[in-house]
Structures are given as C-alpha cells and as structure tokens.
Write an enzyme that holds these catalytic residues in place. Structure first.
Site, PDB file in Angstrom:
ATOM      1  N   GLU A   1      17.297 -41.315  98.836  1.00 17.44           N
ATOM      2  CA  GLU A   1      18.362 -41.523  99.833  1.00 17.44           C
ATOM      3  C   GLU A   1      18.461 -40.330 100.781  1.00 17.44           C
ATOM      4  OE1 GLU A   1      19.402 -44.326 100.252  1.00 17.44           O
ATOM      5  OE2 GLU A   1      18.811 -45.213  98.351  1.00 17.44           O
TER       6      GLU A   1
ATOM      7  N   HIS B   1      18.172 -57.167  97.961  1.00 13.79           N
ATOM      8  CA  HIS B   1      17.667 -57.279  99.327  1.00 13.79           C
ATOM      9  C   HIS B   1      17.639 -58.710  99.855  1.00 13.79           C
ATOM     10  CE1 HIS B   1      16.508 -53.527  97.516  1.00 13.79           C
ATOM     11  NE2 HIS B   1      16.286 -53.016  98.709  1.00 13.79           N
TER      12      HIS B   1
ATOM     13  N   TYR C   1       9.000 -51.326 101.449  1.00 12.36           N
ATOM     14  CA  TYR C   1       8.832 -50.568 100.195  1.00 12.36           C
ATOM     15  C   TYR C   1       7.376 -50.590  99.743  1.00 12.36           C
ATOM     16  CZ  TYR C   1      13.860 -50.939 100.305  1.00 12.36           C
ATOM     17  OH  TYR C   1      15.162 -50.886 100.709  1.00 12.36           O
TER      18      TYR C   1
ATOM     19  N   HIS D   1      16.178 -40.448 103.708  1.00 11.46           N
ATOM     20  CA  HIS D   1      16.663 -41.213 104.867  1.00 11.46           C
ATOM     21  C   HIS D   1      17.549 -40.320 105.746  1.00 11.46           C
ATOM     22  CE1 HIS D   1      15.146 -45.091 103.627  1.00 11.46           C
ATOM     23  NE2 HIS D   1      15.878 -45.149 102.537  1.00 11.46           N
TER      24      HIS D   1
ATOM     25  N   HIS E   1      24.459 -50.883  95.238  1.00 14.48           N
ATOM     26  CA  HIS E   1      23.043 -50.621  95.517  1.00 14.48           C
ATOM     27  C   HIS E   1      22.944 -49.385  96.424  1.00 14.48           C
ATOM     28  CE1 HIS E   1      18.797 -51.614  95.568  1.00 14.48           C
ATOM     29  NE2 HIS E   1      18.823 -51.061  96.762  1.00 14.48           N
TER      30      HIS E   1
END
Ligand code: X8Z
Ligand code: ZN
Length: 618
Positions: free
Chosen positions: A390, A517, A527, A393, A359
């Site tokens: 990603e 998750h 999210y 982040h 993931h």
C-alpha cells in the site's frame, strides 16, 4: 483522486474523475485541443476532490446514507467522464502532440465502467444513477459480509484466519463455503421484495457498461480495459498469453509438489494424489497466496530458522509499528517521509463499532499530498507485505504529483501494483537482521526454504491473477451469460489454478462476488502484470546495486543510488508510454517473465527432483 484499489464505476476512470453539474451535457467542445484538455483536467480535478472524500467516508463508515452519497457522487462522475470521453471525438483526425493524443486516449479509454449517454439528459442521468446504485450496493454488500460459525458472527479476517491456521478439513470447508454466502447478496424478507442478488446486479452492470463502451468506439468493456496499455487491445491480450506461457511450467511444478504434501497431510479421501487441489486447503480464501501452508510444504533440512509472523508478534509490533517500519524502507532509499496528515487520517485497524470496507487500499485524496491507507491490519507476514504494497501506491502518487492531472497515474496499472511489492522483495533475512528482528542470517542451506516461502506467495498467485479478468473478459464479451457465471468461474479456476471447490457449488452461488475486486469493479490484470514486473524491477535494482549473490538474498535497503533511479521512474507517472518508464529503470522495454523464472530457478530445479515419477498437472 486515485484510489488503489477501490475504484467504483463512479470514480471510475483509472484515472480521474470530476464533475459539477452532470445534466449540462450539451457538448461545449473547444476547437483548440489544448483548451479542451485544460478544461477537462480542471473539471476532473474539481470532481475528484469531492468524490474522493465521499468514497473515503463511505468505505470507512458503510451505512445506507453513505451508500446514497457515494452513489450520487458516482453517478455524477460517470456523467462527467462519459461526457468528456464523447467530447474527445471532436478531435479525431486532428493534429495533436503526442501528449495530447495520450490525454485524449486516457479520457476515452480510462473509464472503468461507462454508461451510455444516449437519450434525453434525464434518461442519461437515470442510467448513470442506476449504474452507481448497482455498483455501490455490490461493494457495500461485500464490505459488510459476515458468516456465523458456532453461534459467532465472523467477518472476512476471522474467516480467513480459519482458512490460514486450521487444519481440520470440515472446519475449512465451513469457513470457505460460509464466506461465499456473502455474494448471494442482501436478501431481507422483512422488506417484502428481496433486493436483487449480487449476480443480478452484476449482469445489469455489464449491460450498461457494454452499451457505454460501444458508444465510445470499443467492442465491449474488455476491449476498453485492454486499450490502456499503449498498444492495440489484441496485442495486449497476446502479451498476457506470452507471459503466462513463460511462467506456467514453474506453477505446474509447485502445484504438483504442494498437492503431494497435502495428500500426505490429509489422505486420499480429502486430497487425492492426482487431479485438482481442493481449494480450501491452500491457506487462503481464494487460493491466491499459499504462504500460510508453508509449514506443510517446507522443504526438509532447509529451515530458515524464523517465522516472520512469530517474530512480529514476539517483538510486540502493532499496526502503527508495521506501517512505520514500511515507511522506514522507503525513506532509507532517500524518499521523503509521509506527511503528518497520513498518520492523522489513515485507518489502520478495524474499528469495532461500524461497518468498513476492510480490503486494503491506498488513497490520494487531493492528487497532491493528502495520502492515506485504509487497512484492517493484522500482525502477520501477509500484512507486513501488504503494508509495503500500500505504501508503494502512496509513494508513487506523491512522486508524480507534479505531472499534469491526466498523467498523475502509474505508467500502467501493473506498475502501480508492482512498486510496493518490489520493495517488499527486499525484506530478506539480511534486512531483518539489519533491523535486529532476527539474530542471525540463515545459511545457504536455507535457500530452498526461503525460496519456497516466496514461491508460495508469488508463484501461487500467477494463475489467479490471470483467471479473474479472463472470467470478466468472457462475461463482457457475452461468451459467458449470467446463467453460467459460476460455472465459468470454476472452469477457469480448474484450467489455470488447477483447483476445485470442496463440494458441488449451490445453484444460486455467485463465487466471483466473494472476491473483492468483482463487486468493487477493480480490474485485476494489473496484479498479474505486477507479479511479473516486480521481478524485472528487482533484477535491475540488484544489478544497479552491484549485487552478485542469489537474487532472493538481495535487499536494496538503504541504497540511495537505486532509490534515485527508482524515484525518477516514479516521477514520470503516466506521462510517457509504459515501455519508456520500464526502460528508464531496467534498461529494457519489454515486459517479460524471464526475471521471475530466473529468481525461482533453484527452487524449480529442486521441485522437479521432488516431483520425479509423479504425474503432474490435473
Ligand atoms: O488488492 C490487492 C491490494 C490492494 S491494491 C491489497 N491485492 C490483490 C488482492 O488482494 O487480491 C494485492 C495482491 C493481489
Ligand atoms: Zn495495490
């Protein structure tokens, strides 16, 4: 360390982490809040350096030994963070600066899954160890998950590719149900006594976590998670309801239209004209992103003329080129390139010879500049999107690395998730043309097609983004007990997503555990918030850029002025309440679904027209 996403109970503070010797729990609280906070930040920072590397190795190389190491680090983290949270009690009612108040709150509410600290030091360690064992086992079980189809063992990407590409309902059902066997848990009869099922592990985790949350002054874990948004938890829950009310009508129109197209494709026996949509027909393992069925839902006479997946394949993109292209967007805004270590240490393709947690996640190993991503990149539109996600982040993490340790975080967790998605909203035809990936920009007549493609990714997600934590809140509050775990999951999927499983689920199914998750214990409300916020960011950024055309055609690629303002928001980290950060970039202090609804307004009008005479809803 902050890993997005991969927070185990261990590393658990949405923020944080750190510990030396966990059994030295005797409170040593200073009377001066500044001195206490300085020590707390030092302890967390030291622990974080060690825990991040342990978690990284475990996720990149899942074995019994790395599980053991990760579990041990996790237990130490729980003991450390719970001890510090309890130490903040000494400052209740004390005169604190706003920054100090904020740091105390992060210490108290920021632990994702706390354990109680009652009893002897040995008893405290025992329960933290148990929590860490349970959470590590769940995450690794998910990471190692496979299912055999036609004699071939398939992993999640392979099963997902079936769900995305195949149109034979029997094969879809097989892959969909097959993946869900993973969440029953490791049952090895050769070992005599079977391991606990994932549902049993989950129930145990909830008991421990709730005891921990109560000790810290929260009603339960749900109350604790909802306390991280600069307002009372009940107000945050009400805010979420307001947001859902704003976007629900748009979702219902999309659902109605897509259901009709699936009915045309598969016939009444597979997909009825009314009622819920069969969950395995929507192109995604969890029905959370319907982009893969764009060819079935494409509006007639509105063809954008390209398919991004096909473009990437034809242009011979590999994983590195995908990531480099993503980085190129951020640097075009004036941000510094990623450090050389990013390229040396990231994992961007699935290794053949070992078990990894595939993931996608982004990591900030040293809370400074040891940034990495870990993803098993495939060359397609979805992963092109994920690469930007990603990297968002990582660029955020680096932007706030000069803040105090406890402020090195997103303004809230929804902001952290929204950064990269906001950037990816600028992957427009105009942008692809600038990169020379397509030869001509589609005309305005393609707008409905372009918007449909985006809606299949963004609008389809909204009810899923909401129901995952609605399920967890019910569980944490004791409204859903273990015997009803699966039923409650599907009740919520029906209520919000309007979907149903292809056949009755087996009595031992634990379908929540087939979504990363849940076993990895990563809160999901972030999210839902992100999918709202990213459209607010986009609207503001395009206004700053002076854009006057339709929002879905706006790309901020190369705009250094917008980049500077964006970076200023990111540099704030968690140092101020999130409305301050929102205001800094967008001029408004409210989280609000209007920007999303406006973005899709032309599509909603078109959908209403198509859906005329249908009885929408389910
Ligand atoms: O988990 C993620 C990211 C990592 S933070 C890949 N996302 C959610 C999911 O996959 O379920 C991004 C969108 C929603
Ligand atoms: Zn993310």
């Amino acid at each position: 360390m902050r890993q997005f996403l991969l927070s185990s109970a261990a590393i658990g503070m949405a923020l944080l982490a750190g510990c030396n010797n966990a059994t030295t729990t005797a409170s040593k609280t200073e009377s001066d809040p500044a001195a206490f906070l300085a020590r707390a930040e030092k302890e967390l920072s030291d622990y974080s350096d060690y825990a991040a590397r342990t978690a990284w190795v475990n996720a990149n190389f899942i074995t019994d030994d790395t599980d053991w190491l990760n579990s041990r680090a996790g237990s130490e983290g729980t003991q450390l963070t719970v001890r510090l949270a309890n130490e903040t009690k000494a400052f209740e009612g004390a005169k604190l600066t706003p920054d100090q108040e904020r740091k105390m709150l992060f210490l108290r509410a920021g632990i994702v899954m706390p354990a109680p600290s009652t009893g002897t030091p040995e008893e405290q360690k025992q329960i933290a160890d148990e929590l860490a064992d349970v959470t590590t086992r769940m995450a690794s079980t998910y990471g190692k998950g496979k299912y055999t189809v036609d004699g071939k063992e398939l992993n999640l990407e392979e099963l997902s590719n079936i769900i995305g590409d195949v149109r034979d309902p029997k094969k879809l059902q097989q892959a969909w149900e097959g993946w869900r066997t993973v969440s029953i848990g490791p049952q090895d009869p050769a070992e005599g006594k079977p391991s606990p099922t994932m549902a049993e592990d989950y129930a145990r985790m909830v008991d421990i976590g709730n005891a921990g949350a109560k000790e810290l002054g929260f009603k339960d874990i749900a109350d604790m998670w909802l306390s991280n948004y600069d307002m009372p938890s009940a107000d945050m829950e009400a805010t979420v309801e307001k947001l859902w009310t704003q976007v629900d009508p748009l979702y219902k129109e999309l659902h109605c239209y897509v259901r009709g197209r699936l009915n045309t494709k598969y016939g009444d026996a597979v997909q009825a004209k009314t009622g819920p949509i069969r969950a395995d027909l929507l192109g995604n393992m969890w029905a959370q992103d319907w982009t893969n069925i764009y060819p079935l839902a494409a509006p007639p006479a509105s063809d954008p003329g390209y398919d991004l997946t096909k473009v990437l394949v034809a242009r011979k993109f590999d994983a590195v080129k995908m990531v480099k292209t993503g980085e190129g967007f951020y640097t075009s805004l004036g941000l510094q390139p990623l450090p050389a270590t990013f390229w040396e240490r990231s994992l961007i393709t699935r290794p053949r010879d070992r078990e990894v947690q595939c993931h996608a996640s982004a990591w900030d190993i040293d809370n400074l500049d040891d940034l990495r991503i870990k993803m098993c990149t495939q060359i397609n539109q979805e992963d092109f999107q994920t690469v930007h996600h990603e990297l968002g982040h990582n660029f955020y993490q680096r932007a706030y690395n000069k803040q105090d340790f406890l402020f090195r975080n997103g303004a809230n967790d929804g902001f952290h998730e929204a950064i990269g998605d906001f950037i990816a909203l600028s992957v427009t035809p105009e942008y692809l043309k600038q990169l020379d990936l397509i030869s001509k920009v589609p005309p305005a007549s393609a707008d409905t097609g372009l918007l449909m493609n985006r809606a299949l990714e963004k609008v389809s997600f909204l009810p899923f983004g909401l129901m995952v934590d609605k399920w967890r809140w019910q569980v944490f509050r004791g409204e859903t007990t273990p015997a009803d775990y699966n039923k409650a999951w599907w009740d919520l999927a029906l209520k919000y997503q309007g979907i149903a499983p292809p056949s009755q689920r087996p009595a031992d199914a634990f379908d929540p555990g087939a979504k990363y998750h849940i076993p990895a214990n990563t809160p999901y409300l972030r999210y839902f918030l992100s999918f709202i916020l990213q459209f607010q960011f986009q609207k503001a950024a395009c206004e700053q850029a002076g854009w006057t055309g339709p929002l879905h055609r706006c790309s901020i690629y190369g705009n250094k002025d917008v980049g500077a303002k964006f970076n200023a928001m990111m540099e704030m980290g968690a140092s101020k309440p999130w409305p301050d950060a929102l205001e800094a970039f967008t001029g408004t202090r409210e989280i609000d679904g209007t920007a999303l609804v406006e973005y899709f307004a032309p599509l909603q009008t078109w959908l209403k027209e198509q859906n005329k005479g249908q009885s929408c809803g389910w």
